[in-house]
Design a protein around this motif. Structure first.
Motif, PDB file in Angstrom:
ATOM      1  N   ASN A  37     -19.242  -9.819  15.074  1.00  6.96           N
ATOM      2  CA  ASN A  37     -19.175 -11.275  14.973  1.00  6.96           C
ATOM      3  C   ASN A  37     -17.749 -11.698  14.623  1.00  6.96           C
ATOM      4  O   ASN A  37     -16.946 -10.877  14.174  1.00  6.96           O
ATOM      5  CB  ASN A  37     -20.181 -11.802  13.939  1.00  6.96           C
ATOM      6  CG  ASN A  37     -19.887 -11.292  12.546  1.00  6.96           C
ATOM      7  OD1 ASN A  37     -18.927 -11.714  11.906  1.00  6.96           O
ATOM      8  ND2 ASN A  37     -20.699 -10.360  12.057  1.00  6.96           N
ATOM      9  N   VAL A  38     -17.455 -12.964  14.857  1.00  7.84           N
ATOM     10  CA  VAL A  38     -16.088 -13.463  14.679  1.00  7.84           C
ATOM     11  C   VAL A  38     -15.634 -13.384  13.225  1.00  7.84           C
ATOM     12  O   VAL A  38     -14.489 -13.027  12.940  1.00  7.84           O
ATOM     13  CB  VAL A  38     -15.953 -14.899  15.245  1.00  7.84           C
ATOM     14  CG1 VAL A  38     -14.640 -15.541  14.829  1.00  7.84           C
ATOM     15  CG2 VAL A  38     -16.064 -14.874  16.765  1.00  7.84           C
ATOM     16  N   ARG A  39     -16.528 -13.666  12.272  1.00  8.55           N
ATOM     17  CA  ARG A  39     -16.143 -13.640  10.859  1.00  8.55           C
ATOM     18  C   ARG A  39     -15.674 -12.240  10.432  1.00  8.55           C
ATOM     19  O   ARG A  39     -14.583 -12.078   9.895  1.00  8.55           O
ATOM     20  CB  ARG A  39     -17.306 -14.093   9.978  1.00  8.55           C
ATOM     21  CG  ARG A  39     -16.930 -14.220   8.496  1.00  8.55           C
ATOM     22  CD  ARG A  39     -18.150 -14.418   7.597  1.00  8.55           C
ATOM     23  NE  ARG A  39     -18.961 -13.207   7.590  1.00  8.55           N
ATOM     24  CZ  ARG A  39     -20.223 -13.115   8.000  1.00  8.55           C
ATOM     25  NH1 ARG A  39     -20.871 -14.162   8.450  1.00  8.55           N
ATOM     26  NH2 ARG A  39     -20.871 -11.966   7.959  1.00  8.55           N
ATOM     27  N   ASP A  40     -16.504 -11.230  10.682  1.00 12.23           N
ATOM     28  CA  ASP A  40     -16.130  -9.863  10.314  1.00 12.23           C
ATOM     29  C   ASP A  40     -14.914  -9.398  11.113  1.00 12.23           C
ATOM     30  O   ASP A  40     -14.018  -8.746  10.577  1.00 12.23           O
ATOM     31  CB  ASP A  40     -17.297  -8.905  10.544  1.00 12.23           C
ATOM     32  CG  ASP A  40     -18.462  -9.161   9.601  1.00 12.23           C
ATOM     33  OD1 ASP A  40     -18.283  -9.886   8.597  1.00 12.23           O
ATOM     34  OD2 ASP A  40     -19.563  -8.638   9.878  1.00 12.23           O
ATOM     35  N   ALA A  41     -14.899  -9.724  12.390  1.00 13.81           N
ATOM     36  CA  ALA A  41     -13.785  -9.308  13.245  1.00 13.81           C
ATOM     37  C   ALA A  41     -12.473  -9.915  12.768  1.00 13.81           C
ATOM     38  O   ALA A  41     -11.434  -9.259  12.780  1.00 13.81           O
ATOM     39  CB  ALA A  41     -14.061  -9.699  14.698  1.00 13.81           C
ATOM     40  N   SER A  42     -12.511 -11.167  12.317  1.00 12.60           N
ATOM     41  CA  SER A  42     -11.292 -11.818  11.815  1.00 12.60           C
ATOM     42  C   SER A  42     -10.761 -11.104  10.573  1.00 12.60           C
ATOM     43  O   SER A  42      -9.556 -10.891  10.431  1.00 12.60           O
ATOM     44  CB  SER A  42     -11.562 -13.287  11.490  1.00 12.60           C
ATOM     45  OG  SER A  42     -11.879 -13.991  12.668  1.00 12.60           O
ATOM     46  N   ALA A  43     -11.675 -10.716   9.681  1.00  9.66           N
ATOM     47  CA  ALA A  43     -11.262  -9.997   8.471  1.00  9.66           C
ATOM     48  C   ALA A  43     -10.623  -8.661   8.829  1.00  9.66           C
ATOM     49  O   ALA A  43      -9.539  -8.319   8.325  1.00  9.66           O
ATOM     50  CB  ALA A  43     -12.453  -9.790   7.539  1.00  9.66           C
TER      51      ALA A  43
END
Length: 125
Positions: A37-43
């Motif tokens: 997901n974008v949230r985890d991937a961004s981190a």
């Protein structure tokens, strides 16, 4: 192996992510971080230590471009793996390499070699 690359893999479908991770390993590289997901991937994009990233364009209905932007700001190479064409990408990202799903091992090898032209070529299996 000195030319073993570390890979950040972003794909929302678990079976496809596992298949891609297996391909990366088969080519002699190593997946060091995964996200669906974008949230985890961004981190991970901002903090993980990796040589390059493979990004699915659509993560559960959310486009991955914020993640691509973070990776680009870190100066890391990346490519997209998708069933979609480049017309769905923001114009600044359309110049990035795109692997069309379903992905073949040889396509992935060629794409990685194009991102890292100074890496000695692997022996064919």
């Amino acid at each position: 192996m000195a030319d073993r690359l570390s890979v950040f893999l972003v794909e929302d479908e678990a079976l496809i992510r596992m298949m891609m991770a297996d391909m990366v390993e088969e080519l002699g590289h190593h997946v060091v971080a995964e996200a669906d997901n974008v949230r985890d991937a961004s981190a991970f994009a901002m903090t993980a230590q990796y040589d390059f990233a493979i990004l699915d364009i659509n993560l559960m209905g959310v486009y991955v471009d914020p993640v691509a932007d973070l990776i680009e700001r870190r100066g890391k190479p990346f490519l997209f793996a998708t069933g979609y064409g480049p017309e769905l990408l923001p114009s600044l990202l359309r110049r990035r390499p795109i692997l069309r799903k379903p992905i073949a091992l040889d396509q992935l090898r060629i794409m990685i070699d194009s991102l890292f032209p100074d890496t000695p070529a692997k022996a064919s299996h």
